[in-house]
Write an enzyme that holds these catalytic residues in place. Structure first.
Site, short mmCIF file in Angstrom:
data_model
loop_
_atom_site.label_atom_id
_atom_site.label_comp_id
_atom_site.label_asym_id
_atom_site.label_seq_id
_atom_site.Cartn_x
_atom_site.Cartn_y
_atom_site.Cartn_z
N ASP A 1 24.69 -1.40 27.14
CA ASP A 1 26.09 -0.98 27.15
C ASP A 1 26.90 -1.75 26.12
OD1 ASP A 1 28.26 0.47 27.98
OD2 ASP A 1 28.64 -0.70 29.78
N ARG B 1 32.27 0.03 22.06
CA ARG B 1 33.30 -1.01 22.01
C ARG B 1 33.01 -2.02 20.91
NH1 ARG B 1 32.86 -3.09 27.74
NH2 ARG B 1 30.96 -1.82 27.75
N TRP B 2 31.74 -2.30 20.67
CA TRP B 2 31.36 -3.19 19.56
C TRP B 2 31.89 -2.62 18.25
CZ3 TRP B 2 28.61 -2.48 15.06
CH2 TRP B 2 28.15 -3.64 14.41
N ARG C 1 32.50 4.96 16.57
CA ARG C 1 31.61 4.60 17.68
C ARG C 1 30.14 4.75 17.31
NH1 ARG C 1 33.08 4.28 22.89
NH2 ARG C 1 31.21 5.44 23.55
N HIS D 1 26.24 2.68 17.88
CA HIS D 1 24.96 3.21 18.37
C HIS D 1 23.84 2.94 17.37
CE1 HIS D 1 26.86 4.96 21.83
NE2 HIS D 1 27.62 5.77 21.11
N GLU E 1 24.71 11.61 33.19
CA GLU E 1 26.17 11.72 33.15
C GLU E 1 26.74 11.61 31.74
OE1 GLU E 1 24.57 11.35 36.64
OE2 GLU E 1 24.71 9.41 35.64
N ARG F 1 30.31 13.08 27.67
CA ARG F 1 30.95 12.50 26.49
C ARG F 1 31.32 13.60 25.49
NH1 ARG F 1 28.14 6.66 25.10
NH2 ARG F 1 28.48 5.73 27.17
N LEU G 1 2.55 -3.72 25.56
CA LEU G 1 3.84 -3.54 26.23
C LEU G 1 4.04 -2.06 26.49
CD1 LEU G 1 6.78 -4.64 27.02
CD2 LEU G 1 7.43 -3.96 24.70
N SER H 1 25.09 2.04 37.67
CA SER H 1 25.35 3.35 37.04
C SER H 1 24.20 4.34 37.19
CB SER H 1 25.70 3.15 35.56
OG SER H 1 26.91 2.44 35.43
#
Length: 263
Positions: A24, A28-29, A37, A41, A71, A75, A135, A200
């Site tokens: 998250d 905002r970063w 925005r 990402h 959800e 956006r 992994l 969430s």
């Protein structure tokens, strides 16, 4: 079969076997840097690469990242479209390196909502990396915890229609085998970046006894040092799984807790 934390006592270690992360704070970063925005990402993809490498270096065997929730379709359409293109580009660009480093990639969620090219790419990447075991990197895309429980129930009843008339025969282990991440142990450590303190709708079945860690650090700034802080917090927790502290100190209980996580 993966051992459930509500049916038994999973093995634990100072190094979490499975780390699950809500990434998250990308938007905002970017906003704080007067950038669009989407720039956040894109920077977040670099953080994914860093954390995957850090998990390999630290011996973490499973990493699950919440990339796009069910959800997130709410956006703005332009942002959703850009996210889909970024996801496709990241898969195309990273698969060779993941495979070369022994990393298995799995995508969990309802990918039927994605365009056919992306669905095909997901299937190809999963098949190419299927035998890797350094992994297991799981990317939750169009995923929601309630969707997961619902689809597991539907699949169980489709396979065993007689259970609809005999619901008392359905137990936890039966249903959990149909969950999207039935192949992985339950997360030991959950991390959410960006300052929010909620899960969430992420892995709501699997997080029953997971240790939770929240940080104000935005995802693009989350690096190996931040991962170490989260792991240090995890190492300071007493994982009781319903028991008392006194019980944990008993030798026979300690021996039971050292049993293999899978059986």
């Amino acid at each position: 079969m993966v051992l459930s934390s509500t049916l038994g006592i999973p093995a634990t270690d100072n190094v979490p076997r499975h780390v699950a992360i809500i990434m998250d704070g990308n938007g905002r970063w970017a906003t704080r840097r007067f950038l669009p925005r989407f720039a956040g990402h894109k920077k977040g993809v670099d953080a994914v690469r860093t954390i995957v490498e850090a998990c390999v270096d630290r011996g973490i065997k499973y990493l699950t990242l919440f990339a796009f929730s069910s959800e997130n379709w709410r956006r703005p359409p332009d942002e959703v479209s850009l996210l889909m293109r970024l996801f496709m580009h990241a898969l195309e660009r990273e698969v060779t390196k993941l495979h070369r480093n022994g990393i298995r990639l799995r995508v969990v969620g309802d990918i039927s909502a994605f365009e056919p090219r992306l669905q095909e790419l997901v299937r190809d990447v999963e098949a190419r990396t299927a035998n890797n075991d350094v992994l297991t990197l799981s990317v939750a895309a169009n995923y929601g915890g309630r969707w997961d429980i619902l689809q597991a129930t539907r699949r169980l009843l489709a396979d065993r229609p007689e259970l609809a008339a005999k619901p008392d025969l359905i137990d936890e282990s039966m249903l959990s085998s149909y969950l999207a991440m039935a192949y992985a142990p339950e997360p030991d450590l959950f991390i959410r970046t960006g300052g929010e303190k909620r899960i969430s709708n992420f892995l709501i079945w699997q997080l029953a006894y997971t240790e939770l860690y929240f940080t104000d650090c935005f995802w693009p700034d989350f690096d190996a040092a931040q991962l170490d802080l989260a792991c240090q917090s995890y190492q300071g927790r007493e994982r009781r799984f319903g028991r008392t502290s006194a019980q944990i100190q008993q030798p026979e209980v300690q021996a039971a807790a050292r049993q293999p996580a899978d059986h």
